[in-house]
Design an enzyme around this catalytic site. Structure first.
Site, PDB file in Angstrom:
ATOM      1  N   ARG A 131       0.853  -1.186   0.000  1.00 10.50           N
ATOM      2  CA  ARG A 131       0.000   0.000   0.000  1.00 10.50           C
ATOM      3  C   ARG A 131       0.890   1.237   0.000  1.00 10.50           C
ATOM      4  O   ARG A 131       1.977   1.233   0.594  1.00 10.50           O
ATOM      5  CB  ARG A 131      -0.904   0.033   1.247  1.00 10.50           C
ATOM      6  CG  ARG A 131      -2.087  -0.937   1.191  1.00 10.50           C
ATOM      7  CD  ARG A 131      -3.133  -0.511   0.160  1.00 10.50           C
ATOM      8  NE  ARG A 131      -4.286  -1.391   0.095  1.00 10.50           N
ATOM      9  CZ  ARG A 131      -4.465  -2.369  -0.794  1.00 10.50           C
ATOM     10  NH1 ARG A 131      -3.530  -2.632  -1.702  1.00 10.50           N
ATOM     11  NH2 ARG A 131      -5.570  -3.092  -0.794  1.00 10.50           N
ATOM     12  N   HIS A 166      -1.780   0.427  -9.976  1.00 11.49           N
ATOM     13  CA  HIS A 166      -2.355  -0.575  -9.050  1.00 11.49           C
ATOM     14  C   HIS A 166      -2.831  -1.808  -9.839  1.00 11.49           C
ATOM     15  O   HIS A 166      -4.007  -2.191  -9.772  1.00 11.49           O
ATOM     16  CB  HIS A 166      -3.510   0.023  -8.233  1.00 11.49           C
ATOM     17  CG  HIS A 166      -3.773  -0.764  -6.967  1.00 11.49           C
ATOM     18  ND1 HIS A 166      -4.095  -0.179  -5.772  1.00 11.49           N
ATOM     19  CD2 HIS A 166      -3.766  -2.102  -6.723  1.00 11.49           C
ATOM     20  CE1 HIS A 166      -4.273  -1.109  -4.848  1.00 11.49           C
ATOM     21  NE2 HIS A 166      -4.077  -2.291  -5.406  1.00 11.49           N
TER      22      HIS A 166
HETATM   23  P1  NAP Z   1      -1.392 -11.476   4.721  1.00 10.42           P
HETATM   24  O1  NAP Z   1      -1.558 -12.904   4.301  1.00 10.42           O
HETATM   25  O2  NAP Z   1      -2.217 -10.960   5.863  1.00 10.42           O
HETATM   26  O3  NAP Z   1       0.156 -11.263   5.044  1.00 10.42           O
HETATM   27  C1  NAP Z   1       0.648 -10.087   5.613  1.00 10.42           C
HETATM   28  C2  NAP Z   1       2.102 -10.300   6.001  1.00 10.42           C
HETATM   29  O4  NAP Z   1       2.611  -9.067   6.511  1.00 10.42           O
HETATM   30  C3  NAP Z   1       2.262 -11.347   7.109  1.00 10.42           C
HETATM   31  O5  NAP Z   1       3.406 -12.126   6.868  1.00 10.42           O
HETATM   32  C4  NAP Z   1       2.460 -10.502   8.358  1.00 10.42           C
HETATM   33  O6  NAP Z   1       3.224 -11.113   9.389  1.00 10.42           O
HETATM   34  C5  NAP Z   1       3.225  -9.320   7.795  1.00 10.42           C
HETATM   35  N1  NAP Z   1       3.097  -8.142   8.650  1.00 10.42           N
HETATM   36  C6  NAP Z   1       1.999  -7.418   8.909  1.00 10.42           C
HETATM   37  N2  NAP Z   1       2.284  -6.413   9.769  1.00 10.42           N
HETATM   38  C7  NAP Z   1       3.612  -6.530  10.053  1.00 10.42           C
HETATM   39  C8  NAP Z   1       4.507  -5.809  10.884  1.00 10.42           C
HETATM   40  N3  NAP Z   1       4.104  -4.752  11.599  1.00 10.42           N
HETATM   41  N4  NAP Z   1       5.792  -6.223  10.942  1.00 10.42           N
HETATM   42  C9  NAP Z   1       6.215  -7.299  10.227  1.00 10.42           C
HETATM   43  N5  NAP Z   1       5.424  -8.021   9.419  1.00 10.42           N
HETATM   44  C10 NAP Z   1       4.122  -7.633   9.337  1.00 10.42           C
HETATM   45  O7  NAP Z   1      -1.670 -10.500   3.491  1.00 10.42           O
HETATM   46  P2  NAP Z   1      -1.549 -10.822   1.934  1.00 10.42           P
HETATM   47  O8  NAP Z   1      -2.739 -11.547   1.448  1.00 10.42           O
HETATM   48  O9  NAP Z   1      -0.202 -11.426   1.684  1.00 10.42           O
HETATM   49  O10 NAP Z   1      -1.630  -9.331   1.315  1.00 10.42           O
HETATM   50  C11 NAP Z   1      -0.687  -8.337   1.668  1.00 10.42           C
HETATM   51  C12 NAP Z   1      -1.122  -6.983   1.117  1.00 10.42           C
HETATM   52  O11 NAP Z   1      -0.931  -6.934  -0.297  1.00 10.42           O
HETATM   53  C13 NAP Z   1      -2.610  -6.656   1.262  1.00 10.42           C
HETATM   54  O12 NAP Z   1      -2.896  -6.210   2.568  1.00 10.42           O
HETATM   55  C14 NAP Z   1      -2.791  -5.562   0.238  1.00 10.42           C
HETATM   56  O13 NAP Z   1      -2.519  -4.310   0.839  1.00 10.42           O
HETATM   57  C15 NAP Z   1      -1.694  -5.850  -0.788  1.00 10.42           C
HETATM   58  N6  NAP Z   1      -2.257  -6.222  -2.106  1.00 10.42           N
HETATM   59  C16 NAP Z   1      -1.852  -5.508  -3.196  1.00 10.42           C
HETATM   60  C17 NAP Z   1      -2.324  -5.835  -4.461  1.00 10.42           C
HETATM   61  C18 NAP Z   1      -1.865  -5.077  -5.682  1.00 10.42           C
HETATM   62  O14 NAP Z   1      -2.366  -5.333  -6.783  1.00 10.42           O
HETATM   63  N7  NAP Z   1      -0.920  -4.164  -5.555  1.00 10.42           N
HETATM   64  C19 NAP Z   1      -3.228  -6.901  -4.612  1.00 10.42           C
HETATM   65  C20 NAP Z   1      -3.621  -7.605  -3.484  1.00 10.42           C
HETATM   66  C21 NAP Z   1      -3.124  -7.263  -2.240  1.00 10.42           C
HETATM   67  P3  NAP Z   1       2.723 -12.480  10.107  1.00 10.42           P
HETATM   68  O15 NAP Z   1       2.785 -13.547   9.046  1.00 10.42           O
HETATM   69  O16 NAP Z   1       3.710 -12.713  11.178  1.00 10.42           O
HETATM   70  O17 NAP Z   1       1.321 -12.210  10.558  1.00 10.42           O
END
Ligand code: NAP
Length: 314
Positions: free
Chosen positions: A229, A277
């Protein structure tokens, strides 16, 4: 008459119609309808809705709503709208989305690894000059966020022979990935990274996380990809790091304001690639099947699968 589930969508026109068609096809036993189609009694009785980022005024029309299923993976705006209400949020967890994101991470990592931004600039100036080649295994890619998308990206990068490290809240154990965890291990990890890929969710802890100290921790000439983000990056610090050549190039797919306003510096910066995006668009068909499966599971068991942890913020 079939039970009705409203879809509270921000999309308009053809994409909105495509969402309705995909959801209806995945859930033929219910009627997917517009909020306005519900009667006053149905609004009172409605316990589940499918959503993107509905305004509070729409959610407030469903006073007995127990949960909402987002068709998106990132739900920070929805969480903000819902505030401290007891409404449960289920976000999209779709292997197809992870596959698409892994492809994007690999594509744009190779773009940086093979110096494509520099060759593009050389072509504009008619310069014929090859750059030294380094094999992928001599470069370290650091993934911030080892969740659904980060782990899929790690697999794609490992298959392409990059050295990998990754950072998460809870330490992971992933073969081939040097795993770092928690705030205290961020700078030590960054100090090893030639390319950093941000796949973090936006939370209170990640807002402005990548700033001057983090860019200074990187080896000079490191490169950045932000697919998480926009607000995770301190834009002023990024601009400075690019201008000072601490950072060689940044590929930015997400921004604090989207679409990126025309007067923003990123559009014109020679060392920034702006993407609209587009890293991992949701596949409406596969997303609808996942939404349908979760709603069916709840209808038959009363169990809501995979609701977002509102305390940790993702
Ligand atoms: P997810 O499965 O919830 O994974 C989030 C990861 O971030 C987890 O490994 C988590 O750690 C880590 N994390 C969160 N807060 C942290 C912190 N303060 N310090 C260290 N690590 C932290 O999410 P996801 O499905 O992979 O998606 C991630 C993000 O991608 C979404 O939230 C969205 O913003 C973005 N996204 C972008 C697009 C695009 O087209 N650009 C598309 C889809 C999604 P833990 O494993 O230890 O909990």
């Amino acid at each position: 008459m079939k039970p009705r589930i409203p879809f509270l969508a921000t999309a308009t026109g053809a994409p909105r119609q495509a969402w309705f068609a995909a959801l209806q096809s995945a859930l033929p036993e219910v009627e997917i309808c517009e909020l306005q189609q519900l009667t006053a009694v149905e609004k009172q009785q409605c316990q589940v809705a499918i959503v993107t980022n509905p305004p509070l005024s729409e959610l407030a029309q469903l006073p007995n709503l127990i949960w909402v299923h987002s068709v998106w993976a990132g739900v920070e705006t929805l969480m903000h709208t819902v505030g401290d209400s007891p409404l449960k949020i289920v976000r999209l967890i779709d292997p197809m989305l992870a596959e698409t994101m892994a492809e994007a991470v690999l594509a744009w990592t190779l773009y940086l690894h093979r110096d494509m931004p520099a060759y593009r600039q050389q072509q504009q100036r008619q310069i014929w000059q090859s750059k030294p080649y380094r094999r992928p295994h001599s470069k370290t890619v650091g993934i911030l966020g080892l969740g659904q998308l980060g782990q899929a990206a790690a697999a794609a990068l490992l298959a392409a022979n990059f050295k990998l490290c990754g950072w998460s809240q809870q330490r992971k154990s992933i073969p081939g990935v040097q795993c770092f965890a928690g705030a205290s291990e961020l700078l030590p990890m960054l100090s090893q990274c030639d390319i950093v890929v941000c796949l973090l969710p936006l939370t209170i802890d990640t807002h402005g996380l990548l700033s001057t100290a983090q860019f200074n921790a990187l080896p000079t000439g490191a490169q950045l990809i932000n697919f998480g983000r926009g607000q995770i990056i301190d834009d002023d610090a990024l601009r400075l790091a690019l201008d000072q050549r601490k950072l060689q190039h940044a590929v930015l797919d997400v921004f604090a304001t989207e679409p990126l306003p025309v007067d923003q510096w990123q559009w014109q910066h020679p060392n920034v690639t702006v993407l609209p995006h587009c890293a991992a668009p949701t596949d409406k068909t596969s997303a609808s099947l996942i939404v349908a499966a979760n709603i069916r599971h709840w209808l038959s068991t009363g169990v809501i699968e995979g609701n977002v942890n509102l305390v940790r913020g993702y």
